[in-house]
Scaffold this active site. Structure first.
Site, PDB file in Angstrom:
ATOM      1  N   LYS A 139     104.975   2.937 -37.957  1.00 19.62           N
ATOM      2  CA  LYS A 139     105.868   1.850 -37.751  1.00 19.62           C
ATOM      3  C   LYS A 139     105.324   1.463 -36.257  1.00 19.62           C
ATOM      4  O   LYS A 139     104.789   2.203 -35.688  1.00 19.62           O
ATOM      5  CB  LYS A 139     107.190   2.258 -37.870  1.00 19.62           C
ATOM      6  CG  LYS A 139     107.768   3.547 -37.433  1.00 19.62           C
ATOM      7  CD  LYS A 139     107.541   3.847 -35.643  1.00 19.62           C
ATOM      8  CE  LYS A 139     108.025   2.779 -34.780  1.00 19.62           C
ATOM      9  NZ  LYS A 139     107.425   3.370 -33.278  1.00 19.62           N
ATOM     10  N   TYR A 225     113.714   0.750 -35.541  1.00 18.04           N
ATOM     11  CA  TYR A 225     114.554   1.919 -36.311  1.00 18.04           C
ATOM     12  C   TYR A 225     116.046   1.134 -36.422  1.00 18.04           C
ATOM     13  O   TYR A 225     116.680   1.650 -37.209  1.00 18.04           O
ATOM     14  CB  TYR A 225     114.741   2.889 -35.324  1.00 18.04           C
ATOM     15  CG  TYR A 225     113.378   3.864 -35.414  1.00 18.04           C
ATOM     16  CD1 TYR A 225     113.459   4.791 -36.297  1.00 18.04           C
ATOM     17  CD2 TYR A 225     112.544   3.844 -34.556  1.00 18.04           C
ATOM     18  CE1 TYR A 225     112.086   5.701 -36.578  1.00 18.04           C
ATOM     19  CE2 TYR A 225     111.440   4.611 -34.386  1.00 18.04           C
ATOM     20  CZ  TYR A 225     111.154   5.524 -35.191  1.00 18.04           C
ATOM     21  OH  TYR A 225     110.131   6.211 -35.429  1.00 18.04           O
TER      22      TYR A 225
HETATM   23  P1  NDP Z   1      98.980   6.853 -28.414  1.00 17.65           P
HETATM   24  O1  NDP Z   1      98.450   6.248 -27.380  1.00 17.65           O
HETATM   25  O2  NDP Z   1      99.374   8.387 -27.770  1.00 17.65           O
HETATM   26  O3  NDP Z   1      97.614   7.474 -29.319  1.00 17.65           O
HETATM   27  C1  NDP Z   1      97.080   6.324 -30.084  1.00 17.65           C
HETATM   28  C2  NDP Z   1      95.715   6.853 -30.281  1.00 17.65           C
HETATM   29  O4  NDP Z   1      95.164   5.687 -31.016  1.00 17.65           O
HETATM   30  C3  NDP Z   1      94.821   7.026 -29.091  1.00 17.65           C
HETATM   31  O5  NDP Z   1      94.941   8.486 -28.661  1.00 17.65           O
HETATM   32  C4  NDP Z   1      93.378   6.777 -29.783  1.00 17.65           C
HETATM   33  O6  NDP Z   1      93.012   8.168 -30.457  1.00 17.65           O
HETATM   34  C5  NDP Z   1      93.567   5.856 -30.719  1.00 17.65           C
HETATM   35  N1  NDP Z   1      92.907   4.595 -30.321  1.00 17.65           N
HETATM   36  C6  NDP Z   1      92.065   3.657 -31.002  1.00 17.65           C
HETATM   37  N2  NDP Z   1      91.823   2.475 -30.371  1.00 17.65           N
HETATM   38  C7  NDP Z   1      92.675   2.792 -29.259  1.00 17.65           C
HETATM   39  C8  NDP Z   1      93.012   1.774 -28.223  1.00 17.65           C
HETATM   40  N3  NDP Z   1      92.088   0.491 -28.019  1.00 17.65           N
HETATM   41  N4  NDP Z   1      93.686   1.920 -27.185  1.00 17.65           N
HETATM   42  C9  NDP Z   1      94.537   3.048 -27.243  1.00 17.65           C
HETATM   43  N5  NDP Z   1      94.454   4.045 -28.199  1.00 17.65           N
HETATM   44  C10 NDP Z   1      93.410   3.839 -29.253  1.00 17.65           C
HETATM   45  O7  NDP Z   1     100.045   6.413 -29.343  1.00 17.65           O
HETATM   46  P2  NDP Z   1     101.090   7.155 -30.308  1.00 17.65           P
HETATM   47  O8  NDP Z   1     100.764   8.434 -30.764  1.00 17.65           O
HETATM   48  O9  NDP Z   1     102.577   7.469 -29.488  1.00 17.65           O
HETATM   49  O10 NDP Z   1     101.578   5.858 -31.267  1.00 17.65           O
HETATM   50  C11 NDP Z   1     100.745   5.422 -32.031  1.00 17.65           C
HETATM   51  C12 NDP Z   1     101.304   4.841 -33.316  1.00 17.65           C
HETATM   52  O11 NDP Z   1     102.542   5.648 -33.942  1.00 17.65           O
HETATM   53  C13 NDP Z   1     102.288   3.598 -32.930  1.00 17.65           C
HETATM   54  O12 NDP Z   1     102.101   2.758 -33.865  1.00 17.65           O
HETATM   55  C14 NDP Z   1     103.673   3.998 -32.687  1.00 17.65           C
HETATM   56  O13 NDP Z   1     104.598   3.191 -32.887  1.00 17.65           O
HETATM   57  C15 NDP Z   1     103.769   5.084 -33.683  1.00 17.65           C
HETATM   58  N6  NDP Z   1     104.573   6.140 -33.506  1.00 17.65           N
HETATM   59  C16 NDP Z   1     105.847   6.531 -34.367  1.00 17.65           C
HETATM   60  C17 NDP Z   1     106.422   7.422 -34.049  1.00 17.65           C
HETATM   61  C18 NDP Z   1     107.703   7.763 -35.150  1.00 17.65           C
HETATM   62  O14 NDP Z   1     108.586   8.504 -34.743  1.00 17.65           O
HETATM   63  N7  NDP Z   1     107.582   7.386 -36.352  1.00 17.65           N
HETATM   64  C19 NDP Z   1     106.641   8.047 -32.857  1.00 17.65           C
HETATM   65  C20 NDP Z   1     105.645   7.572 -31.981  1.00 17.65           C
HETATM   66  C21 NDP Z   1     104.646   6.773 -32.141  1.00 17.65           C
HETATM   67  P3  NDP Z   1      91.175   8.631 -30.577  1.00 17.65           P
HETATM   68  O15 NDP Z   1      91.169   9.078 -29.340  1.00 17.65           O
HETATM   69  O16 NDP Z   1      91.511   9.727 -31.457  1.00 17.65           O
HETATM   70  O17 NDP Z   1      90.570   7.580 -31.048  1.00 17.65           O
END
Ligand code: NDP
Length: 369
Positions: A139, A225
């Site tokens: 989400k 949420y």
């Molecule tokens: P992060 O910023 O921690 O991680 C995102 C990852 O996406 C990065 O580590 C990277 O992984 C990859 N990525 C690829 N392109 C980009 C870019 N241009 N900029 C930044 N990151 C990029 O985010 P979250 O893990 O916190 O959130 C990711 C998703 O999960 C969101 O949509 C958020 O809303 C959702 N979420 C849902 C939760 C829930 O409870 N359901 C809780 C937290 C988040 P790599 O280095 O491997 O390429």
């Protein structure tokens, strides 16, 4: 204070979930209760190895019955070695964003789980579905309804299942919250109050600095949420919304809200008043109905919800929400049953989000849906 143990056994198996009568959610047929034995667990590839993928979904996978971590898609070379060494991912199951489409040729991967920044979701859903995989996407669905609708259509066309990562819909406390609303056990719902806010670190994370990736502020991140809870709590779809946005840090969060306060009107006359902020701490949903109040507080955190009906406390087993969400999706694939937190569910939220931002731009004007 009495502890109530209603419907303690209603999730005997993590795959058994109730139909909610929401957009795109259909009542599950008896077939979904069969739970045929599984010859092989479904292989999951995580796309985007950030906080949520690493610290919540990966450990959640270890608690699933029907899924296992098989692949990764990452743009960070260093994470490849780390995930091979620490979590046993095989080199042949590792992709980057350029060669991702080759996952089509990999029989180890049944489900692609997209955990990228919001604005990348639809593109990767479509690529995963075109590669022949079923898809879970975090989400919010994307940054607007138009992009989300395209991904829903594409999955339908290709016959691939799509789940949006609304883990709460699979949680016993939230399911009880839905049941009370739907059964009218407490009478007609008059008002729903919810807030989901946290003190954002306001670092360089895309959430706070990059509107193209985030789509907006806390509404996109955690406010959804509360929208969900108001919809599945009432069992109704809003007919109009109104919103006001505030931002004390426009330099950092350019074009995005730091706080949003909004209302949703439902056909029955019930009203939801909701706030979401990166500069507050709140996490609840409460309902005032004809016979009294009930709700969840906390409601949306990973640590599990607590629920009350009047002065009584709900008592359900605490589930790993990520695990039950993924297992339910696996059973949908295996049994051919409908997805509870479906793409249409996520799309409906995006339509509401679009209307809320439209209202905020027009100084809180009431926007009909
Ligand atoms: P992060 O910023 O921690 O991680 C995102 C990852 O996406 C990065 O580590 C990277 O992984 C990859 N990525 C690829 N392109 C980009 C870019 N241009 N900029 C930044 N990151 C990029 O985010 P979250 O893990 O916190 O959130 C990711 C998703 O999960 C969101 O949509 C958020 O809303 C959702 N979420 C849902 C939760 C829930 O409870 N359901 C809780 C937290 C988040 P790599 O280095 O491997 O390429």
């Amino acid at each position: 204070m009495k502890i109530i143990k209603t419907r303690r056994n209603f999730i005997k198996d993590t795959s058994i979930v109730t139909g909610l009568g929401l957009v795109g959610s259909q009542h599950l047929s008896a077939r979904s209760l069969i739970n045929k034995p599984v010859a092989k667990k479904l292989g999951v590839a995580l796309v985007g190895l950030g906080y949520y993928a690493t610290h919540k979904i990966r450990p959640g996978l270890l608690e699933t019955e029907f899924c296992e971590l098989k692949g990764i898609v990452t743009g960070t070379k260093a994470k490849e070695g780390e995930w091979m060494e620490k979590y046993g991912v095989e080199k042949k199951n590792i992709y980057n964003y350029q060669n991702f489409d080759k996952i089509a040729e990999n029989p180890d991967i049944d489900i692609v789980y997209i955990v990228l920044p919001n604005g990348m979701h639809s593109e990767y859903i479509i690529r995963a579905a075109r590669a022949g995989k079923h898809v879970i996407c975090e989400k919010p669905f994307d940054i607007n309804a138009k992009r989300s609708a395209k991904a829903v259509d594409e999955c339908h066309k290709l016959g691939k299942l799509l789940q949006i990562g609304y883990r709460c819909q699979y949680d016993p406390y939230h399911q009880e919250f839905m049941r009370i609303g739907k059964s009218k056990e407490m009478g007609d719902i008059k008002e729903i109050r919810s807030a989901h806010s946290f003190y954002g670190s306001k670092t360089g994370n895309w959430r706070y600095t990059n509107k193209a990736l985030a789509g907006g502020g806390p509404l996109m991140d955690v406010g959804v949420y509360s929208i969900q809870a108001a919809r599945y709590g009432s069992g109704e779809e809003p007919i109009a919304v109104s919103a006001t946005c505030y931002n004390t840090n426009p330099k950092l969060m350019a074009g995005m809200e730091e706080t949003i306060i909004f209302s949703m009107e439902f056909p029955s006359g019930a009203v939801a008043s909701i706030s979401s902020s990166y500069s507050a701490r709140a996490n609840f949903v409460e309902v005032s109905a004809e016979k009294g109040n009930y709700g969840l507080r906390p409601a949306f955190g990973y640590g599990g919800a607590q629920g009350f009906i009047g002065k009584d406390m709900m008592d359900f087993p605490v589930k790993n929400q990520q695990a039950v969400q993924m297992d339910a999706f696996a059973r949908n694939i295996l049994d051919g049953t409908p997805v509870l937190a479906s793409g249409e569910e996520g799309l409906q939220d995006m339509k509401i989000v679009d209307a809320l931002y439209k209202s905020a731009k027009k100084n809180g004007k009431r926007i009909k849906l």
